[in-house]
Write an enzyme that holds these catalytic residues in place. Sequence first.
Site, mmCIF file in Angstrom:
data_model
loop_
_atom_site.group_PDB
_atom_site.id
_atom_site.type_symbol
_atom_site.label_atom_id
_atom_site.label_comp_id
_atom_site.label_asym_id
_atom_site.label_seq_id
_atom_site.Cartn_x
_atom_site.Cartn_y
_atom_site.Cartn_z
ATOM 1 N N ASP A 128 0.829 -1.204 0.000
ATOM 2 C CA ASP A 128 0.000 0.000 0.000
ATOM 3 C C ASP A 128 0.865 1.257 0.000
ATOM 4 O O ASP A 128 0.533 2.248 0.643
ATOM 5 C CB ASP A 128 -0.908 -0.032 1.251
ATOM 6 C CG ASP A 128 -2.045 0.989 1.178
ATOM 7 O OD1 ASP A 128 -2.396 1.395 0.062
ATOM 8 O OD2 ASP A 128 -2.568 1.367 2.230
ATOM 9 N N CYS A 182 -21.266 -11.653 -5.595
ATOM 10 C CA CYS A 182 -22.126 -10.670 -4.923
ATOM 11 C C CYS A 182 -23.606 -10.916 -5.245
ATOM 12 O O CYS A 182 -24.478 -10.634 -4.421
ATOM 13 C CB CYS A 182 -21.754 -9.248 -5.342
ATOM 14 S SG CYS A 182 -20.304 -8.589 -4.492
ATOM 15 N N CYS A 188 -24.180 -3.489 1.183
ATOM 16 C CA CYS A 188 -23.181 -2.431 1.390
ATOM 17 C C CYS A 188 -23.686 -1.089 0.867
ATOM 18 O O CYS A 188 -23.496 -0.048 1.506
ATOM 19 C CB CYS A 188 -21.855 -2.809 0.738
ATOM 20 S SG CYS A 188 -21.958 -3.161 -1.036
ATOM 21 N N CYS A 207 -16.613 8.972 1.133
ATOM 22 C CA CYS A 207 -16.356 7.822 2.007
ATOM 23 C C CYS A 207 -15.878 8.295 3.386
ATOM 24 O O CYS A 207 -15.011 9.164 3.492
ATOM 25 C CB CYS A 207 -15.307 6.930 1.350
ATOM 26 S SG CYS A 207 -14.801 5.517 2.338
ATOM 27 N N CYS A 234 -13.692 3.499 8.568
ATOM 28 C CA CYS A 234 -15.085 3.047 8.640
ATOM 29 C C CYS A 234 -15.141 1.607 8.143
ATOM 30 O O CYS A 234 -14.483 1.257 7.170
ATOM 31 C CB CYS A 234 -15.971 3.934 7.772
ATOM 32 S SG CYS A 234 -17.704 3.410 7.710
ATOM 33 N N CYS A 241 -21.560 -6.967 5.002
ATOM 34 C CA CYS A 241 -21.386 -7.917 3.896
ATOM 35 C C CYS A 241 -21.603 -9.346 4.384
ATOM 36 O O CYS A 241 -20.932 -9.799 5.315
ATOM 37 C CB CYS A 241 -19.983 -7.784 3.308
ATOM 38 S SG CYS A 241 -19.640 -8.979 1.989
#
Length: 302
Positions: A128, A182, A188, A207, A234, A241
């Site tokens: 990341d 999904c 979500c 977000c 968050c 999910c």
Amino acid sequence: MRDYSKEIKSWAAELGFDFCGISAADFLEEEAPRLERWLNRNYHGKMAYMANHFDKRLDPRKLVDGAKSVVSLLLNYYPEEPLDASPYKISKYAYGKDYHYVIKDKLKLLFERIQKEIGEVGGRIFVDSAPVMDKIWAKKAGLGWVGKNSNLINRKMGSFFFIAELILDLPLQADGPIRDYCGTCTACIDACPTDAITPYEVDGSKCISYLTIELKDQIPNEFKGKMENWIFGCDICQDVCPWNSFARPHSTEEFYPNENLKTFQDWDEITSEIFSHLFKKSAVERTKLEGLKRNIAFVKEV
């Protein structure tokens, strides 16, 4: 003939990684128009860095000379129990030590093992920290699918994972992607209090994770009363999910929460000394004390 792919996966498991998959280091042709559209809609908000290095995000060979393979790794961070002593909420990934340190150490060991056992192998490790589309590479490597909330979802353990990569100049047997599971679920999308999610796309500028961490300015008033007491990150779109019913507690010691954090309640009176004590080497350091205080003040306003 040795099966290097199988050996690398075995070494990754020995280091504690939960899943490891491999894909060919090719140009991400399908992602180019999606990324361009996302940026053109300003869904990256004030994360200007997201618009940088467009070509490198799509082609790992521009990050590593002679790149042949992308080794994607997942490390579970799902906690045994949530931190709920206080009404204020922190994303589960930030309970313990900053994942950058923990995973980088593991990746270095894996890379060293590869070089020791296989020989002259060039490459780079990524946690990341560079323009790498980690969820897409993990998807190509068969570790899951990218869900409607834009998170990588694994059929066996849900989505509470860190994703990391090794990009190598070593040709390896690639794994194939799996299909999307999904279905018709919109949990979500329905649960997001700021309406940041549309199917398979997140408006980053709405977000809560962006608003509480990446945004350095004041949080816009349009989000008052919508933060649901999140002060760092968050987890709403992951918590709802159905696939996260398969999440199991991690066993990485460094990710266990600071004992003082488990019982801490005096958020309104937090000082720099307490902040340092609670969040030393934690991802929460990114927002700094002033950022955390800004978030606390904002969620208190209705």
